[in-house]
Structures are given as C-alpha cells and as structure tokens.
Design an enzyme around this catalytic site. Structure first.
Site, mmCIF file in Angstrom:
data_model
loop_
_atom_site.group_PDB
_atom_site.id
_atom_site.type_symbol
_atom_site.label_atom_id
_atom_site.label_comp_id
_atom_site.label_asym_id
_atom_site.label_seq_id
_atom_site.Cartn_x
_atom_site.Cartn_y
_atom_site.Cartn_z
ATOM 1 C CB THR A 1 82.576 117.249 -64.861
ATOM 2 O OG1 THR A 1 83.201 117.974 -63.817
ATOM 3 C CG2 THR A 1 83.345 117.505 -66.143
ATOM 4 C CG HIS B 1 87.169 117.912 -58.372
ATOM 5 N ND1 HIS B 1 86.836 117.129 -57.294
ATOM 6 C CD2 HIS B 1 86.327 117.556 -59.376
ATOM 7 C CE1 HIS B 1 85.831 116.328 -57.638
ATOM 8 N NE2 HIS B 1 85.504 116.570 -58.894
ATOM 9 C CG ASP C 1 82.162 121.929 -63.611
ATOM 10 O OD1 ASP C 1 82.371 122.724 -62.664
ATOM 11 O OD2 ASP C 1 82.563 120.748 -63.594
ATOM 12 C CG HIS C 2 79.569 121.146 -61.026
ATOM 13 N ND1 HIS C 2 80.305 121.059 -59.868
ATOM 14 C CD2 HIS C 2 80.180 120.337 -61.916
ATOM 15 C CE1 HIS C 2 81.306 120.215 -60.057
ATOM 16 N NE2 HIS C 2 81.271 119.770 -61.287
ATOM 17 C CD GLU D 1 85.511 120.198 -61.705
ATOM 18 O OE1 GLU D 1 85.515 119.855 -62.890
ATOM 19 O OE2 GLU D 1 84.583 119.950 -60.920
HETATM 20 C C1 GP9 Z 1 87.342 114.470 -63.761
HETATM 21 C C2 GP9 Z 1 86.549 115.678 -63.686
HETATM 22 C C3 GP9 Z 1 85.677 115.766 -62.457
HETATM 23 O O1 GP9 Z 1 87.853 114.056 -64.969
HETATM 24 O O2 GP9 Z 1 86.100 116.182 -64.836
HETATM 25 O O3 GP9 Z 1 84.333 115.520 -62.608
HETATM 26 P P1 GP9 Z 1 83.251 115.894 -61.474
HETATM 27 O O4 GP9 Z 1 83.601 115.102 -60.244
HETATM 28 O O5 GP9 Z 1 83.338 117.361 -61.217
HETATM 29 O O6 GP9 Z 1 81.955 115.528 -62.048
HETATM 30 MN MN MN Z 2 83.100 119.176 -62.267
#
Ligand code: GP9
Ligand code: MN
Length: 710
Positions: A302, A419, A480-481, A258
C-alpha cells in the site's frame, strides 16, 4: 528466601535477578502503556518471551569484566540505561503512540517529534514501577544486604551465556517470521517489531538502518541530481491538448481500492457481477478508464502505491520507502504541488492507526494538511476488521470531516476491508451474492469483500450525487496491488475459467493489472476505456494535466497516460517489465498475444534490449533520488519546500471550523455552501454496525480526536 538471597549474592544470581526484573518491567509496559495488539496464543507467547533473549545478551557483557568493582557497576549501568530506554519509549508512546527512533532521539528527524517538555508532563504514578527495583537494589547494595561476589565468571562461561542468548534470540526471530513473514524487510509498523522482538531489538535494528541511510546521504552530490533530472527531462511527455485542464479547478477525490485487481471488473460469479457499481462507472460516459494499467509495488505494498501516486517516483527495491526514508525525505508531491499551484486543501481519510506505514510522519513531509486516522472514528466492537474501520463506515463517517474542508480539495480515502485474509462478518455479507467455490478460502472470500467494497462505493457516490459534489469533482479510483498472490493464482485460475495446469509466470504478470479510472461528470465526450499501457508511477502527471497544471518543472518518472509521447514500457519493481507487445518476466520474453515464449526478430530483440536498459535506468535513478534524498538539492520554479513542523493532525475538525469561521462568507466548504447546514443526513448506508453501541474500549486511539463524529 535464604537460598534466594544466597543465589543473588553470586554473580550469575545477580545477573538473573536483573534480567528477570527487567523482563517483568517490559511486560508491564507491554500490557499497560503500549498497545501492541497481540492476537492469539502464538503472538502472546512471542510477546511474553521476547524481552528475555536480548536483555540477557546485553547484560551478559558484564560477565567479561572480571573484577567485582567493574562487574557490578557495568551490570547496573546496563540495567539503568536499558530501563531509561524503555521508560523514554513509554513517555514517547503516550504522546505519539509510536516508538522512538534514532532520528527522533537525536532530534535529526525533520518531523520534530522529539520528547518535549510537555511529554515529560505525561508521567504517571505507576511509572514508579519502572524505577523502584533499581532504587531498592542500590539501597540494598549500600546497606550491604546484597554482597559482591569476588569470584569472576570464566571467559568460557561468559561466552556460553552470550551464545545462549543469541540462540534464544534466533528462536524468537524465527517465531516472529513465522507469525509475520518479512517482518524486518518490510517494516510495516514499528509497533510490529516491538511486539515480536522487543524494544532493544527494535532500537538496535533502527541504529543499523539509520547508519546505512546517513552514510548514503552524506555521499550524495548535486551532480547525481543532475543525472536524474537529465533522464526525467528527456522522457518528459507533453500533455494531450484535448485532455489538458478538462478537470481544472475541481476537487480531487482519490479512492484507494485495497488489494483490488482489474480482473474483478466485469467479473461474474454464479451469474452475478462481483462489483456492479464499479462496472457501471467503468463503462460510464464520464469515466476515463484504463484496462492495461499495472501496479508497480514492491514490499511496501500500500505505501509503495501511495508513494508512486503522490510523487511519481518508485518505491524501494527492499522494504517500504514510507517506513524507511519517509520520516526525513524531501518530497515534491501532489498535496504540496496542488496547494501551492492551485490553492488546494489536502486530507487523507483512513480508518487504521496513524503509525501504520509511518503515515503520521510521511504525510507531514508530503504536505498533507489533515489526516483523519482511526482516532477520528468509532472503531469499537464490530465496526472494524484487522486493518481498521470497515469501508462503508469509513465513507459514511468521513463526510463529517469532508464537508468542512475548503474547496477545492485534494482528498484520499484509503479503504481496508478488501484486505487479506478477506474476512467479513456475516452481517456485512450480501445474502443475494453467492461467491465461488474454488476450495481456496482466500479466493472465495476475496469476491465477498470486493463485493462489499463495491457497495460502499455505491453509497458514497450516491452522496456525491445528492449533494451535487460529483459535478465539482474528479474522482480518481485505483487498485493498489494484487489481492491474490502468485502462489494462489492457480486456485484463482478455475474461477477465471482457466486450466490451472497451463498457468505460467506470464499469467501471473498479466494479473498485476489494477483499475485506474477518472470519473469527471460533464467533462466532454472523451470518456471511455483507454488501452495504453501504464503503471502507478504515471498517475501523478496524468492527474495534474487533467487539472490543467503543467509538470515539466518537476522530477517525475512517470508520464501522462493521455499524452501521445507516453512511454508504454511498464517497469515492475523487480525489474521485470511489460510492453504492449511483449512481457519480460524473470528473463523470459513472452508474446502478449499468445502467452507463449516469443520468437523475436533481430529488430525486436534490439528494441527489447533498449526497453530493458530503460527500465534498469529509471529504477536505479529513482532509487538514487530517494535513498540519497536528492530532492533536497532541487528547487523547481515556485515550489516552496514543505516544512513538516507546520503540520499537526490533532483536532482536525476544530481547525476546519476555525478556518470556516475566519473566512466567513468567503468560505468554500461544502458545509458553508450548503447554507451552514450539515450534509451528514444526505448520506445513506445500510451498514448494520452504525447503530451498534459497544461497551468495549477497544477503540484505536492515536492522535487527539475531536471526539465528535455523528
Ligand atoms: C493499512 C493498509 C494496508 O493501513 O493500508 O497496507 P498493505 O498491507 O496493503 O500494504
Ligand atoms: Mn494494500
């Protein structure tokens, strides 16, 4: 009392009564049947007021009916319809922990989540409360205890009510935006929209959205599909023979890091590595890593990353593809391809609620066979942070489900602890790790949660090694980003030993690099750090080729990173792009070597013009493919369309065990191969929470869990 009944005998009084009663019923639903997860005074305040403006707005329609014999039935009709909508959502929520969309209501949704007979069995005694007021009011009307007021409301006054409600709704909306920016454009989760704007506003929003989508779909033709196909065929990159099939037959373990950026790799803070374990993998001889790999997500964050990795098509220019189109779109993605071509079992492990990013529906359309969401884990007490179960516990507690999957499997672990806002309980912090002191808490905390994520991976890999699973698997790790947004990059600059005053858009763009690594123990001597430029859309063909599965027949926008034909022009979702030599950011071309605005030769200008055209075309064609759902017209050789109705994510463990039993000694699960012995004890974690028993019932509960996790 008298005064009150006199007031109710006026039209405005009767209107007020119904609005207030409906408001109370909605609040009742908010606090008893729904779990909206409001936190803090501000969110509670929004929750309290949000049913009022829209209810008043809808009910004010009745004021435009001058005659009493129209005014009263219209108002009552609106109240009954509104109550019915609320009530159907209550029942629906009990079964699906989600709200009804137009697609589910009309049965259009392929995911087959309409109200069924069994949902009607989900009624509850306290449901009386939703209807009691209406029954009493009708009785009082019939008994002439409530009198009809013959005096009509002037059109001016009626209009004043309508505009006042609209203004109140505007205020509600701006509060919501303050608390959750981009609420409507990103649509993370239907729950969020209900929490901030209420059920009626959510339904209205959904009507507009689904109309827009269905219009686009109706206009779609096969010739548009052919245009897309022509483009992807033309850009197809044949596999590198040295790499094709080097991981054939292995399990695939995808680890979604994440918000994890490439700059964390090998980064030292106060003389210490932030992610020592990932660094060791990165430099390991069995790892194929990339250092010019970029994320390409848009607002879907995500979910956009997931979409690109699973399907090799881009996310949408606005919003999340998962959330807006994912319930109905036809996908030809990794889980289905791997299952149909090579017999893979597929599963996702994620410690957040299943409705987030609409995963509960999208995964079925992708053909995922198992989805272990928050309901499968104990998330009580201090075991979870904002987005779900802490990473160390996610990996540890997933083994119980992983070990019963038939091999080969294609699995994805979606971590959450790293996150935003990167908060971590003190008990989880490594006392030996000292983070930065930039003065920006986001940046300082980011290193702390990244360090925690790294430790969780080290524990998981130790398990893979102990059980020998590592040798039978390819572990694919990606970020992911970005985690630090452009607005905070100046604060990050100091931590990167850069002068914040020299920070430019070019620097922002270079920070969009994220890790991509394939860990393939014993796969030969080609491991190392690869420098080709690529993005998330390139992952699927790369992975499939490593597994020895050809991709020529599929519509995929990315190309195999190992192929000599791989195109190194990396498109960002906003149409900026990066190539090995130049970066085109906001219309300015930078020279990657100097970071300064490039002085271009005529030849380079021409080349870049071609690259820009390529980027624009690939993004538009991907949008047309997804928005118009063109894949429904495409039938690649041997591909059987996924039927989402065949998937159900409850009782995952029971299903795994049933299959194990049926296969007997042909079962290939880790559990069966281990002589029907659990490998749970082979897992070691130092997570302090694991033995904390908690009495709080704040457990996230979505699907029916097996209730059995050690
Ligand atoms: C929550 C997670 C976060 O289930 O995958 O998503 P994001 O805020 O990074 O798009
Ligand atoms: Mn994410």
């Amino acid at each position: 009392m008298k005064k009150l009944s006199k007031f109710v005998d006026t039209r405005i009084g009767f209107f007020t009564l119904l609005v207030v009663l409906f408001w109370l019923k909605t609040l009742f639903a908010y606090f008893t049947d729904f779990k909206l997860g409001a936190e803090g005074i501000f969110q509670y305040l929004i929750l309290l007021i949000n049913p009022l403006p829209v209810t008043a707005l809808i009910y004010s329609i009745a004021f435009y009916f001058k005659r009493a014999r129209f005014f009263y039935p219209v108002l009552m009709g609106l109240d009954i319809a509104n109550t019915l909508l609320l009530y159907l959502n209550v029942i629906y929520y009990r079964e699906f922990t989600d709200f009804m969309t137009i697609a589910t209501m009309t049965g259009y949704s392929k995911v087959n989540q309409g109200l069924s007979g069994s949902s009607l069995a989900l009624t509850n005694v306290h449901d009386l409360f939703y209807w009691l007021d209406i029954v009493i009011i009708i009785i009082l009307m019939l008994m002439r205890k409530i009198h009809f007021d013959p005096r009509a409301i002037s059109s001016k006054l009626a209009f004043a009510f309508t505009s006042m409600s609209l203004t109140l709704f505007g205020i509600n909306l701006s509060f919501a935006e303050m608390s959750r920016p981009q609420l409507l454009t990103r649509t993370f989760d239907r729950t969020y929209i209900v929490k901030y704007l209420g059920i009626d506003a959510f339904t209205g929003y959904d009507v507009v959205k689904s109309q827009h989508i269905s219009k686009m779909r109706q206009s779609a033709t096969k010739s548009e599909l052919l245009k897309v196909k022509k483009f992807t065929d033309k850009h197809y990159a044949s596999p590198n023979p040295k790499m094709f099939g080097i991981a054939k037959g292995r399990n695939v373990i995808v680890i979604h890091l994440e918000s994890f950026q490439q700059f964390l790799i090998d980064k030292k803070v106060n003389g210490q590595e932030v992610t020592p374990f990932l660094n060791s993998l990165y430099h390991g001889k069995d790892t194929y890593a990339f250092d010019n790999f970029f994320h390409q997500v848009g607002q879907g964050k995500t979910s956009d990353a997931e979409n690109m990795l699973e399907t090799s098509t881009f996310g949408l220019p606005q919003g999340s593809l998962f959330a807006t189109l994912g319930s109905d779109n036809t996908f030809q993605g990794a889980p289905a391809i791997l299952n149909q071509r090579a017999g893979y079992t597929s599963a996702v492990f994620h410690g957040n609620v299943a409705s987030f990013w609409n995963r509960n529906n999208v995964y079925k359309n992708l053909g995922y066979q198992y989805f272990f969401d928050a309901s499968y884990y104990d998330t009580s007490g201090d075991k979870a942070t904002g987005y779900g179960l802490k990473d160390k516990l996610l990996f540890k507690n997933s083994v119980n489900y992983l070990q019963n999957l038939q091999q080969p499997f294609y699995t994805k672990f979606i971590t959450v602890t790293n996150h935003f806002p990167y908060s971590l309980d003190d008990e989880d912090k490594d006392p030996n790790f000292q983070t930065t002191n930039t003065g920006n808490t986001t940046v300082d905390n980011y290193f702390v949660t990244a360090h925690y994520l790294d430790q969780s991976l080290a524990e998981f890999f130790a398990y893979l090694q102990k059980t020998g699973l590592d040798k039978d698997s390819v572990v694919m790790i990606y970020g992911d980003h970005y985690g630090i947004s452009n607005s905070e990059n100046k604060a990050l600059a100091t931590a990167l030993d850069r002068n914040p005053d020299d920070w430019t858009d070019f620097d922002n763009s270079q920070l969009q690099r994220v890790p991509l690594m394939f860990v393939i123990p014993g796969s030969g001597s080609h491991g190392g750090i690869y420098h080709q430029y690529g993005g998330e859309v390139d992952v699927l063909p790369t992975l499939l080729h490593l597994l020895g599965i050809s991709t020529k027949r599929y519509i995929q926008f990315g190309t195999d990173l190992f192929s000599s034909h791989h195109n190194q022009v990396v498109a960002f979702r906003n149409r900026d792009f990066v190539t090995p030599r130049f970066s085109n950011i906001g219309g300015t071309i930078y020279d990657n070597k100097t970071g300064k605005i490039a002085k271009l030769t005529e030849k380079q200008k021409k080349r870049l013009k071609k690259d820009r055209e390529f980027v624009n075309t690939e993004l538009s064609l991907s949008d047309s493919l997804n928005e118009k759902n063109l894949l429904r017209f495409y039938h690649p050789k041997g591909f059987k369309a996924v039927n989402p109705a065949n998937y159900n994510y409850s009782n995952g463990l029971k299903r795994e065990k049933r299959i194990e039993k049926k296969l007997g000694n042909k079962s290939t699960s880790i559990f069966s191969k281990n002589g029907n012995r659990s490998t749970v004890d082979d897992y070691t974690t130092d997570a302090p929470e694991q033995n904390h028993s908690s009495t709080d019932s704040n457990r996230i509960k979505i699907t029916n869990p097996d209730g059995n996790n050690k």
